[in-house]
Enzyme design. Sequence first.
Site, PDB file in Angstrom:
ATOM      1  N   TRP A  18       0.767  -1.066   0.010  1.00  0.00           N
ATOM      2  CA  TRP A  18       0.096  -0.089   0.005  1.00  0.00           C
ATOM      3  C   TRP A  18       0.997   1.302  -0.017  1.00  0.00           C
ATOM      4  CZ3 TRP A  18      -5.370  -0.677   0.223  1.00  0.00           C
ATOM      5  CH2 TRP A  18      -6.073   0.376   0.428  1.00  0.00           C
ATOM      6  N   HIS A  48      -0.205  -6.112   6.561  1.00  0.00           N
ATOM      7  CA  HIS A  48      -0.983  -6.264   5.634  1.00  0.00           C
ATOM      8  C   HIS A  48      -0.199  -6.181   4.089  1.00  0.00           C
ATOM      9  CE1 HIS A  48      -4.521  -4.853   8.027  1.00  0.00           C
ATOM     10  NE2 HIS A  48      -3.330  -4.333   8.666  1.00  0.00           N
ATOM     11  N   HIS A  52      -3.190 -11.480   3.177  1.00  0.00           N
ATOM     12  CA  HIS A  52      -3.271 -11.239   4.468  1.00  0.00           C
ATOM     13  C   HIS A  52      -5.096 -11.321   5.042  1.00  0.00           C
ATOM     14  CE1 HIS A  52      -4.047  -7.439   2.582  1.00  0.00           C
ATOM     15  NE2 HIS A  52      -4.514  -6.905   3.880  1.00  0.00           N
ATOM     16  N   ASP A  54      -7.398  -9.194   7.665  1.00  0.00           N
ATOM     17  CA  ASP A  54      -7.638  -7.806   8.606  1.00  0.00           C
ATOM     18  C   ASP A  54      -8.248  -8.278   9.707  1.00  0.00           C
ATOM     19  OD1 ASP A  54      -6.429  -6.522   6.382  1.00  0.00           O
ATOM     20  OD2 ASP A  54      -8.486  -5.210   6.009  1.00  0.00           O
ATOM     21  N   HIS A  58      -7.967  -2.971  13.131  1.00  0.00           N
ATOM     22  CA  HIS A  58      -7.496  -2.400  11.622  1.00  0.00           C
ATOM     23  C   HIS A  58      -8.096  -1.372  11.430  1.00  0.00           C
ATOM     24  CE1 HIS A  58      -5.470  -1.557   7.761  1.00  0.00           C
ATOM     25  NE2 HIS A  58      -6.628  -1.887   7.238  1.00  0.00           N
ATOM     26  N   HIS A 159     -15.707  -2.356   5.016  1.00  0.00           N
ATOM     27  CA  HIS A 159     -14.757  -2.960   6.265  1.00  0.00           C
ATOM     28  C   HIS A 159     -15.640  -2.885   7.533  1.00  0.00           C
ATOM     29  CE1 HIS A 159     -10.967  -2.293   4.002  1.00  0.00           C
ATOM     30  NE2 HIS A 159     -10.360  -3.207   5.134  1.00  0.00           N
ATOM     31  N   GLU A 171      -7.765 -10.639   2.022  1.00  0.00           N
ATOM     32  CA  GLU A 171      -7.334  -9.686   0.935  1.00  0.00           C
ATOM     33  C   GLU A 171      -6.239 -10.300   0.437  1.00  0.00           C
ATOM     34  OE1 GLU A 171      -9.239  -5.709   2.689  1.00  0.00           O
ATOM     35  OE2 GLU A 171      -7.392  -6.225   3.217  1.00  0.00           O
TER      36      GLU A 171
END
EC number: 3.5.1.9
Length: 207
Positions: A18, A48, A52, A54, A58, A159, A171
């Site tokens: 990210w 992440h 991974h 969540d 998070h 989320h 994800e």
Amino acid sequence: MNRWIDVSQKLTNEIPVWPGDTPFSYQVSWSKEESGSVNVGQINMSTHTGTHIDAPFHFDDEGQCVIDLDVNLYIGDALVVHVKNAKRIELKELAHLSLEGVTRLLIRTDAWTDRTSFPATIPPVDPELVPYLAKQGIRLLGLDLPSVDALDSKELAAHHALHENGIHILEGLVLDEIEEGMYELAALPLPLVEGDGSPVRAVLRQK
């Protein structure tokens, strides 16, 4: 017996993360030459990175950390479905499916096939789809995308909707070669006591 198929991203020093997050790095920090017997590696990474899960912490300061999650969520039968060329993952994309008895739903979008770079856009999950999935009995939603929300979202509506409806998040799967159907899934997170997420080694075996 069918063999297990690895559906995880490979962790290399080139794996995209990210934008702004911790880059992944692995190096031998204590070599066999130095120790006299072994090579010992050191990893630096975001929770992440790559494939991974969540944890609610998070996106919710009061949410569960990784260690608090039921490991049984991440092992068991899973249905793989294809939702391709969609702008958003909405009810109309899934309404035709029979989800009776399905606890884990994995969606292949093919929207992120060049994993040498972070995607510019992805098809997010429509929060209005989530109560329908929960009503059908879904407790784990997995995607071949880095997020269930749009990449520029700050509200993270999907989320929060998934969390409020008791659905957990997986994800970054690699489903490029996976056909639709029922599989066995294993995608266990690490026992991170204060973790907001965890990398997993995700594997599938066709039933």
